[in-house]
Design a protein around this motif. Structure first.
Motif, PDB file in Angstrom:
ATOM      1  N   LEU A  44       0.810  -1.230   0.000  1.00 58.14           N
ATOM      2  CA  LEU A  44       0.000   0.000   0.000  1.00 58.14           C
ATOM      3  C   LEU A  44       0.843   1.281   0.000  1.00 58.14           C
ATOM      4  CD1 LEU A  44      -3.068  -0.389   2.404  1.00 58.14           C
ATOM      5  CD2 LEU A  44      -3.049   0.024  -0.057  1.00 58.14           C
ATOM      6  N   GLU A  50     -11.828   5.426  -3.380  1.00 56.48           N
ATOM      7  CA  GLU A  50     -10.838   4.482  -3.915  1.00 56.48           C
ATOM      8  C   GLU A  50      -9.544   5.259  -4.168  1.00 56.48           C
ATOM      9  OE1 GLU A  50     -11.849   1.658  -7.439  1.00 56.48           O
ATOM     10  OE2 GLU A  50     -10.669   3.303  -8.254  1.00 56.48           O
ATOM     11  N   ASN A  51      -8.410   4.673  -3.786  1.00 55.42           N
ATOM     12  CA  ASN A  51      -7.102   5.320  -3.969  1.00 55.42           C
ATOM     13  C   ASN A  51      -7.081   6.729  -3.386  1.00 55.42           C
ATOM     14  OD1 ASN A  51      -5.433   3.353  -5.327  1.00 55.42           O
ATOM     15  ND2 ASN A  51      -6.893   3.551  -7.019  1.00 55.42           N
TER      16      ASN A  51
HETATM   17  C1  LIG Z   1      -4.554  -3.168   6.020  1.00 57.11           C
HETATM   18  S1  LIG Z   1      -5.540  -1.733   6.059  1.00 57.11           S
HETATM   19  C2  LIG Z   1      -4.313  -0.577   6.452  1.00 57.11           C
HETATM   20  C3  LIG Z   1      -4.829   0.695   7.017  1.00 57.11           C
HETATM   21  C4  LIG Z   1      -3.730   1.680   7.299  1.00 57.11           C
HETATM   22  N1  LIG Z   1      -2.876   1.232   8.363  1.00 57.11           N
HETATM   23  C5  LIG Z   1      -4.278   3.073   7.616  1.00 57.11           C
HETATM   24  O1  LIG Z   1      -4.102   3.551   8.724  1.00 57.11           O
HETATM   25  O2  LIG Z   1      -4.867   3.686   6.711  1.00 57.11           O
HETATM   26  C6  LIG Z   1      -5.834  -1.490   4.353  1.00 57.11           C
HETATM   27  C7  LIG Z   1      -7.117  -0.756   4.080  1.00 57.11           C
HETATM   28  O3  LIG Z   1      -6.983   0.623   4.350  1.00 57.11           O
HETATM   29  C8  LIG Z   1      -7.761   1.368   3.439  1.00 57.11           C
HETATM   30  N2  LIG Z   1      -6.858   2.240   2.676  1.00 57.11           N
HETATM   31  C9  LIG Z   1      -5.530   2.359   2.812  1.00 57.11           C
HETATM   32  N3  LIG Z   1      -5.056   3.281   1.952  1.00 57.11           N
HETATM   33  C10 LIG Z   1      -6.099   3.755   1.271  1.00 57.11           C
HETATM   34  C11 LIG Z   1      -6.264   4.725   0.250  1.00 57.11           C
HETATM   35  N4  LIG Z   1      -5.215   5.404  -0.238  1.00 57.11           N
HETATM   36  N5  LIG Z   1      -7.510   4.957  -0.215  1.00 57.11           N
HETATM   37  C12 LIG Z   1      -8.561   4.295   0.275  1.00 57.11           C
HETATM   38  N6  LIG Z   1      -8.480   3.363   1.229  1.00 57.11           N
HETATM   39  C13 LIG Z   1      -7.268   3.101   1.737  1.00 57.11           C
HETATM   40  C14 LIG Z   1      -8.468   0.372   2.544  1.00 57.11           C
HETATM   41  O4  LIG Z   1      -9.721   0.100   3.112  1.00 57.11           O
HETATM   42  C15 LIG Z   1      -7.538  -0.807   2.626  1.00 57.11           C
HETATM   43  O5  LIG Z   1      -8.209  -2.010   2.308  1.00 57.11           O
END
Ligand SMILES: C[S@@+](CC[C@H](N)C(=O)[O-])C[C@H]1O[C@@H](n2cnc3c(N)ncnc32)[C@H](O)[C@@H]1O
Length: 488
Positions: free
Chosen positions: A251, A411-412
Motif C-alpha cells: 500500500l 478508492e485510492n
Molecule cells: C490493512 S488496512 C491498512 C490501514 C492503514 N494502516 C491506515 O491507517 O490507513 C488497508 C485498508 O486501508 C484502506 N486504505 C488504505 N489506503 C487507502 C487509500 N489510499 N484509499 C482508500 N483506502 C485506503 C483500505 O480500506 C484498505 O483495504
C-alpha cells in the motif's frame, strides 16, 4: 519523456578545459572554471579586457583566431560561449566526435553536459538542474535555498571533514558510524558550531567518540500515510533518510518510497490481498535479523501503523527480542479520504462520533457490534470492506440504520487516481459493482457523506474541466446517487 540527467561533480583541478568565446559570457565561465582550479584555454579572435588581463597574468592561455578543431587537443571539457550559433554548433560537433563533454551556453539540445545553478556552503554544494528546460525556475529555487539553508552548514561540513579519520578509526562499521555522525549533525555539536562555540563542539565530539562502537540496530515503525507524499510526517521523512533497510507494504506509494535514502535496501513484504504474501511471522523475523545486524530498519506501513496495520504485533515481537524501536504515526486512510473527498468525519449537525471499523472477512464481520454501528448521527469508516458490502448493508439496515443514509466509497484516496463513488446504504453493493470499485477503498457511511458534493478546490482545475461526470453530478438534483471522478 527524455531521461533525467546524471548529476556529477567534476574535479577539474589541473585539467584542461577549452572555453570558446571571448565575450562577457565567456568571462563569467572562465571565472567559475578558474575557481575550480581548471587549466583554462580560451579560444577567440578577441578577448574582453578582463580575459585579456587574465591571459597577461598567466592565469589563462589564449588561442587567437577563429575556432580550430585542434584547440580541443588535451581538453577534458569544452564550453562554447560565442554569440555565433554556427561556431557553437561546430564546437559541439567536434567535441562530440572526440568524446569530449561539451556545454553550449543557452543551447540545451547541443549540450552533452549542463552547468547547474548552485548553492554553496563551504565544501557543501547543492546543484540544481531543470535539464535546460526551465533555467529561470532553477534560479528561483536557488534563491529560495540561499535564504533557507543555514550559513553555518559550511562550517559544520569543514568540521566534520576534519573529524572524518578519527570517526573512521573509532567506528569502523559504516552503519554505526552513520548513527554517530547523525547525532553530531542533529545534536549539540552542530548547535555549538552555529553559535561559533568551537570548544562546545569539541566537547560534543569527545562524548560521541566515547560511545559504544558496536553497531546498534533498531526499528522505526513509520506511518507512510495513504499515498500522497505530502502527507508523510517530517519525522517519517527523517526516519527514511536514516534507513539502512526499508520493509514496506504494497500500500505504500512509489512517491513515498522514493523519499528513502538512495542506498537503503528496500524490501516489499506484502502483496495484494488474496495472493502470495510474506507471512507476519516472516516479517517479524526480517525485522529482527536486520536490526541484529546493526541496521536502522524502517518498517513503512500505509496510513498509520497502529490502525489496522498490525503494528502492535510487530512491536511485541521486537520487545520480546529486546530490539530498540520507535513509532512514527501516519495519517490514516479515514482521515485522508475524508479530507480529500470533502467529507468532514464529524460535524455538529450530522455526526458526534466516528468509528473506525474493519470488515475484511466473515469472522471480523460476525464479531462486530452491529446494533452500535447502526446508530444514527455517527460516521462509520470501514477499512478493507470492498468484498463484504452486501453483508454490511444488510446488517446495518436489519439493526435499524436508515436505507437512505448516504455513503462515499473512496478508492485510492489522496492519490492522483482517487475516485469517489456516492450513493445510499440501500444501493451500496450495487453502486460499488456498477462503478467497479477496487482496493484500496474506504467506505465512509453516515450523514456526513452527503456533504461530499460540497467540495472546494484550491489550485485544482475548475469542476467543469475535471470531468463531465463530476460536473453533471454537481448539478444533479440527487447527487448522492452519482459517481464522482475526482482525479484531475
Ligand atoms: C490493512 S488496512 C491498512 C490501514 C492503514 N494502516 C491506515 O491507517 O490507513 C488497508 C485498508 O486501508 C484502506 N486504505 C488504505 N489506503 C487507502 C487509500 N489510499 N484509499 C482508500 N483506502 C485506503 C483500505 O480500506 C484498505 O483495504
Amino acid at each position: 519523456m527524455p531521461s533525467p540527467l546524471f548529476p556529477v561533480f567534476l574535479d577539474l583541478a589541473g585539467r584542461r578545459v577549452l572555453l570558446v568565446g571571448g565575450g562577457v559570457v565567456a568571462r563569467r565561465k572562465a571565472e567559475a572554471l578558474l575557481e575550480a582550479g581548471a587549466d583554462v584555454v580560451v579560444g577567440a579572435p578577441a578577448l574582453v579586457p578582463e580575459l585579456a588581463g587574465a591571459v597577461a597574468e598567466g592565469r589563462l592561455a589564449h588561442r587567437p583566431g577563429p575556432f580550430h578543431p585542434g584547440w580541443l587537443d588535451g581538453a577534458w571539457l569544452v564550453i562554447a560561449a560565442t554569440d555565433d550559433p554556427e561556431v557553437n554548433a561546430a564546437v559541439a560537433r567536434e567535441a562530440e566526435a572526440r568524446r569530449v563533454w561539451v556545454n553550449v551556453v543557452d543551447d540545451a539540445p547541443r549540450c552533452t553536459f549542463q552547468v547547474p545553478a548552485r548553492v554553496e556552503r563551504g565544501p557543501l554544494q547543492v546543484a540544481i538542474s531543470s535539464r535546460g528546460e526551465a533555467p529561470m525556475l532553477a534560479r528561483w529555487l536557488r534563491e529560495r535555498l540561499e535564504t533557507e539553508l543555514d550559513p553555518a552548514l559550511g562550517e559544520l561540513a569543514k568540521w566534520l571533514g576534519a573529524k572524518r579519520e578519527a570517526l573512521r578509526t573509532r567506528f569502523p562499521e559504516t552503519a554505526r558510524r552513520r548513527q554517530v555522525i547523525e547525532t553530531l549533525i542533529r545534536g549539540p555539536a552542530a548547535d555549538a558550531l552555529r553559535k561559533g562555540d568551537f570548544a562546545g563542539a569539541e566537547a560534543a565530539f569527545a562524548a560521541a567518540l566515547g560511545q559504544d562502537a558496536t553497531p546498534r540496530g533498531r526499528v522505526i515503525l513509520v506511518g507512510a500515510g495513504p499515498g500522497d507524499p505530502g502527507l508523510l510526517t517530517l519525522r517519517g521523512l527523517r526516519a527514511l533518510n536514516q534507513a539502512d533497510v526499508v520493509l514496506h507494504d504494497r500500500l505504500v506509494s512509489r512517491e513515498v518510497l522514493a523519499l528513502a535514502r538512495r542506498d537503503a535496501e528496500t524490501i516489499e513484504v506484502a502483496k495484494e490481498a488474496g495472493t502470495h504474501h510474506t507471512t507476519q511471522q516472516r516479517i517479524h523475523e526480517l525485522l529482527i535479523e536486520h536490526a541484529r545486524a546493526g541496521k536502522t530498519v524502517v518498517r513503512l506501513k500505509g496510513g498509520d501503523p497502529f490502525v489496522f496495520g498490525r503494528g502492535g504485533e510487530e512491536l511485541e515481537a521486537l520487545r520480546g527480542e529486546g530490539i530498540p524501536y520507535e513509532v512514527v504515526p501516519g495519517i490514516t486512510a479515514a482521515v485522508a479520504c475524508g479530507a480529500y473527498a470533502g467529507i468532514p468525519l464529524t460535524h455538529r449537525d450530522h455526526a458526534q462520533s466516528v468509528r473506525l471499523v474493519t470488515a475484511h472477512c466473515r469472522n471480523s464481520i460476525d464479531t462486530l457490534d452491529w446494533a452500535a454501528l447502526a446508530q444514527e448521527r455517527q460516521t462509520l469508516a470501514v477499512y478493507m470492506g470492498v468484498q463484504g458490502l452486501d453483508t454490511i448493508r444488510d446488517r446495518l439496515i436489519a439493526h435499524g440504520r436508515a436505507p437512505a443514509t448516504p455513503f462515499a466509497l473512496v478508492e485510492n484516496g489522496s492519490r492522483a487516481n482517487q475516485r469517489v463513488v456516492l450513493g445510499t446504504l440501500a444501493n451500496l453493493p450495487e453502486r460499488a459493482l456498477a462503478e467497479n470499485v477496487r482496493s484500496p477503498a474506504l467506505l465512509i457511511l453516515g450523514e456526513v457523506a452527503g456533504l461530499a458534493t460540497e467540495l472546494h478546490w484550491f489550485g485544482s482545475p475548475p469542476i467543469d474541466a475535471v470531468s463531465p461526470t463530476l460536473a453533471a453530478t454537481l448539478s444533479s438534483p440527487s447527487p448522492t446517487t452519482a459517481a464522482l471522478t475526482l482525479a484531475a
